[in-house]
Design an enzyme around this catalytic site. Structure first.
Site, PDB file in Angstrom:
ATOM      1  N   SER A 143      42.749 -53.353  -4.045  1.00 30.11           N
ATOM      2  CA  SER A 143      43.681 -53.324  -2.926  1.00 30.11           C
ATOM      3  C   SER A 143      42.844 -53.111  -1.673  1.00 30.11           C
ATOM      4  O   SER A 143      41.726 -52.592  -1.747  1.00 30.11           O
ATOM      5  CB  SER A 143      44.677 -52.171  -3.094  1.00 30.11           C
ATOM      6  OG  SER A 143      45.317 -51.861  -1.870  1.00 30.11           O
ATOM      7  N   THR A 190      14.279 -20.396  32.512  1.00 27.27           N
ATOM      8  CA  THR A 190      15.617 -20.110  31.992  1.00 27.27           C
ATOM      9  C   THR A 190      16.572 -20.147  33.171  1.00 27.27           C
ATOM     10  O   THR A 190      16.268 -19.614  34.239  1.00 27.27           O
ATOM     11  CB  THR A 190      15.676 -18.727  31.315  1.00 27.27           C
ATOM     12  OG1 THR A 190      15.281 -17.718  32.237  1.00 27.27           O
ATOM     13  CG2 THR A 190      14.759 -18.685  30.098  1.00 27.27           C
ATOM     14  N   SER A 321      15.259 -49.144  43.430  1.00 22.22           N
ATOM     15  CA  SER A 321      16.217 -49.249  44.528  1.00 22.22           C
ATOM     16  C   SER A 321      16.095 -50.591  45.220  1.00 22.22           C
ATOM     17  O   SER A 321      15.009 -51.164  45.322  1.00 22.22           O
ATOM     18  CB  SER A 321      15.981 -48.126  45.539  1.00 22.22           C
ATOM     19  OG  SER A 321      16.808 -48.292  46.665  1.00 22.22           O
TER      20      SER A 321
END
Length: 468
Positions: A143, A190, A321
Site C-alpha cells: 500500500s 565572553t 559592492s
C-alpha cells in the site's frame, strides 16, 4: 493501422489520453493536474527514486518466494527496477513532491513507470496492462501507506551518507587549521568583551569538536530510521499480505541496500508514527544551528579590516559592492547562515506535519519528505562550500593578535592567584585607563618581581591549567 501519439488508459474516474512516449500513466496524469505546487518533482530527488525502485524490487522478490508472483513477472519487474537504480528514467517520476493523498501519487507514479519499463523489456506496448499490471503485480502486497514512509526512510539513509561525508571533511579542515594556528596567542572573549588569553588553534579546535559531536548524533538518529513498516499495507493490519511477507521483504531489502533494516514490531503504530522523522529533523536543526554559530564567529573574527576585529582573513571570493571599491564580504559564511535558517524552518514544518497526523495515518508525509530532503541536501552543499571556499583559505593576522595580548587588561586575570583579586582589578583598571600593559603596571607597583611575572605570563601558562 493508424498510428497515434497517445494511448487510452482508465481509472475509477474514467478514461484519459496518455502520451505514448510517457512511461507514467493515468494516475500520474491526475496528479500532474492536481498538484502544480512547487515545480520540483519526486524525480529531482534521486535518492527517493532509488528507494522506491529498491522497495518495488524487494517486494517482487518477496512475492516470488511466497508463490504469489510468477518468476517471469518478477524477472521483468526486477530488470525495470535495476534500470532505474542505474540512473535511467528518473525524468519519468514527474509528480510534484508536495501532494495530497499521503503520497499515493508518488507510489502510483512508481508503479506505472516500473510497469511500462517492464512491458517494453517483455516486448509489449506501454499501457498494455493485460500482461503486467501496475497495481495487481508491481504493487502486490503493498500500500502507499507502507511503501511511501519506508521509501522516505530509505532515501534519508542514502542522503545522510553524503551529509556525514561532508561533515567529516569539514571537521578535518577545522582540525588542520587548529594545528596550523596552535602557537598564535590571542584574547578570548565572553559577551563580546575581552576575557583571557587563548590560542587561535584552541578557538578552531572547538569547531572540530562541535562537528564531531554532531556527526555522532546524526549517526544515532540514522539508526532510528532503520525500522520500516513494509507489510503494514493500509493501516498496519497487513490486509492482503501473507503473514510471512513483512519479514521476508525487509530481509531482502536490507540485503539489497546493505543497510541495517528491521521490520517494526507493531505495524499499526509504525504506520501512523512519524517520530523518527521529527528526531532526525531535530538533529539536522542542531547541526544547522551550530554551523550558523561558527559562521557568525568567522564573520566577526574577520570583520573590518580596519574598523573590526580583523583577527583572521577569509579568502576573497567575490567583489563585495557595486558602489564601494575594494570591499570584500564574508559571502560563504553568509550563505551557510541562510541554509541554517531554512533548516530551522523546515524543522518547524516537519514538527507541525507530524503533530497533525490523525488516527491510523499521517496524510502529511509529502511535506515531511520535501522538508527533510531539502535540509539534508542544502546542509551537505553548505558544508562543502564552507570547507572549500572558506576554511581552507583562512589566514591569521599573527602580529596583530599577539600585540593585543600584550596590551590586554585581560592578562590581569592570570595574576589573581599571585596578587589577589583586588590588586588584579586595580591593575586592569589602570591598564585600560592609561593604555598601558598589565606587565608594566605590576612592575611599577612592585606587586611581583620581573622574573616571576614573566614566568606567569608564559603562553603555555596563560592558555592551559597548571600547578600553582
Amino acid at each position: 493501422m493508424i498510428q497515434t501519439n497517445v494511448r487510452i488508459e482508465h481509472d475509477l474516474l474514467g478514461e484519459r489520453e496518455i502520451p505514448n512516449d510517457a512511461y507514467w500513466g493515468i494516475h500520474t496524469l491526475r496528479a500532474l493536474e492536481n498538484y502544480p505546487i512547487t515545480g520540483k518533482t519526486i524525480g529531482s530527488y534521486p535518492d527517493l527514486v532509488h528507494a522506491l525502485a529498491h522497495i518495488k524490487k524487494a517486494s517482487a522478490e518477496a512475492n516470488l518466494q511466497l508463490g504469489l508472483l510468477s518468476k517471469e513477472k518478477t524477472n521483468y519487474i526486477t530488470k525495470a527496477c535495476d534500470r532505474i537504480l542505474a540512473g535511467e528514467f528518473h525524468t519519468e517520476f514527474v509528480v510534484d513532491v508536495i501532494q495530497g493523498g499521503a503520497g499515493t501519487s508518488t507510489n502510483m507514479n512508481a508503479n506505472e513507470v516500473i510497469t511500462n519499463i517492464a512491458l517494453e523489456i517483455a516486448g509489449h506496448s506501454k499501457g498494455d496492462y493485460r500482461y503486467l499490471h501496475p497495481l495487481n503485480d508491481v504493487n502486490m502486497s503493498q500500500s502507499t501507506n507502507d511503501v511511501y514512509p519506508s521509501s522516505i526512510k530509505l532515501a534519508a539513509v542514502f542522503s545522510i551518507r553524503g551529509l556525514l561525508s561532508a561533515l567529516k571533511s569539514l571537521q578535518m579542515s577545522f582540525r588542520k587549521k587548529s594545528e596550523e594556528f596552535k602557537d598564535i596567542l590571542k584574547i578570548g572573549r565572553t559577551q563580546l568583551q575581552d576575557a583571557v588569553p587563548m590560542t587561535l588553534g584552541q578557538e578552531f579546535s572547538t569547531y572540530d569538536v562541535m562537528l564531531g559531536e554532531d556527526i555522532s548524533r546524526l549517526k544515532e538518529a540514522t539508526s532510528l530510521i532503520g525500522e520500516i513498516n513494509l507489510g503494514a499495507t493500509a493501516i498496519g493490519t497487513g490486509i492482503n499480505t501473507d503473514i510471512r511477507y513483512s519479514k521476508i521483504v525487509t530481509e531482502i531489502l536490507a540485503k539489497q541496500t546493505g543497510f541495517d533494516l528491521n521490520a517494526a514490531p507493531n505495524l499499526i503504530e509504525a504506520t501512523q508514527d512519524t517520530g523518527a522523522f521529527v528526531q532526525l529533523s531535530g538533529v539536522l536543526k542542531r547541526i544547522a544551528t551550530k554551523l550558523s554559530k561558527v559562521c557568525n564567529d568567522l564573520r566577526l573574527l574577520s570583520s573590518g579590516p580596519q574598523g573590526g576585529f580583523n583577527e583572521i582573513n577569509l579568502p576573497a571570493k567575490a567583489a563585495g559592492s557595486s558602489i564601494m571599491p575594494g570591499k570584500v564580504n564574508p559571502i560563504i559564511p553568509e550563505v551557510v547562515n541562510q541554509i541554517a535558517y531554512e533548516v530551522i524552518g523546515n524543522d518547524i514544518t516537519i514538527t507541525m506535519a507530524a503533530e497533525a497526523g490523525q488516527l491510523q495515518l499521517n496524510a502529511f508525509e509529502p511535506i515531511i519528505a520535501h522538508s527533510l530532503f531539502k535540509s539534508i541536501e542544502h546542509l551537505t552543499a553548505g558544508c562543502k562550500t564552507l570547507e572549500i571556499n572558506c576554511i581552507e583559505g583562512i589566514t591569521a593576522n599573527r602580529e596583530l593578535l599577539e600585540s593585543r595580548v600584550k596590551t590586554s587588561a585581560g592578562l590581569a586575570t592570570a595574576l589573581n592567584p599571585y596578587i589577589g583579586y583586588e590588586n588584579a582589578t586595580l591593575v586592569a583598571k589602570r591598564a585600560l585607563a592609561e593604555n598601558r600593559s598589565v606587565e608594566s603596571i605590576v612592575l611599577e607597583l612592585g606587586l611581583l618581581e620581573e622574573k616571576k611575572l614573566k614566568e606567569i605570563l608564559r603562553p603555555e601558562i596563560l592558555t592551559s591549567p597548571h600547578s600553582l
